[in-house]
Design an enzyme around this catalytic site. Sequence first.
Site: not given
Ligand code: GUN
Length: 287
Positions: A53, A97, A120
Amino acid sequence: MTARVIDGVALAATIRQDVAMRSAALKAQGTQPGLAVILVGSDPASQVYVRNKVTACQQAGLYSVMEQYPVTMSQQELLARIQALNVDPAIHGILVQLPLPPHMDAHQVIEAIAAEKDVDGFHISNAGLLMTGKPLFRPCTPYGIMKMLEAEQVPLRGAVAVVVGASNIVGKPMAMLLQSAGATVTICNSKTRDLAWHTGHADIVVVATGRARMIDGSMVKPGAVVIDVGIHRTPEGKLCGDVDYESVRQVASAISPVPGGVGPMTIAMLLVNTIEAAERAQHNKAT
Ligand code: GUN
């Protein structure tokens, strides 16, 4: 029939180019879009996701910071860090995350993120806005899947869609977006009776179960479009999804591969959400 393969890498590259142009335009107006990514603990998969990311942000000209904290961090310390980022004008998006360590309450942590920086789309107010048809941020994975269906010109109005998996991150928001686009949507879960009946009647099947290769060709209607959200490492060391790719591609009209399908789109849509947050902040600054 052999299914068309939906190329998430190519589509994500186009979206990232557009983000890079919007980012340059914002910079020219004095705003560099900024994303903060927080990882607590050292889960190896999460470390890879977070690094991807941050790298994608940098490639598109966004400012990004990765904050990694030890698993021993207290929830109070994490909340204090989020509160500082909430008022930091250089940061337009905040991503924590998931999963978080067991001593933390993910709901409380997500609710601490300012809704206008919740790229998100997990904050309760963003979930509510999505549900009522006025989304501020669409969660990245379902948003990316909608872009894939749009690029493939898959008809959604009146289509029968089945979402397998009912998580807050993928399944539920996916169902909302498909429903808003005019599809008739069923959300299945691990307790669904006769899952194959449901998937076998669908024009569109989105699979986000976290169980390797659980949907095979016998469970899919000929000509259906199948989107695979899962990613797993097989005992032979290869990657596979929640869908049994080899059997489903004989039946479906289009299928997203793993790797190279939904994964790159999730990251691209995170960049889109961050740029949108920065554009809104710039607009508010200018007015
Ligand atoms: N863990 C798995 N997928 C995601 C996501 O799209 N965002 C976040 N913050 N954590 C995740």
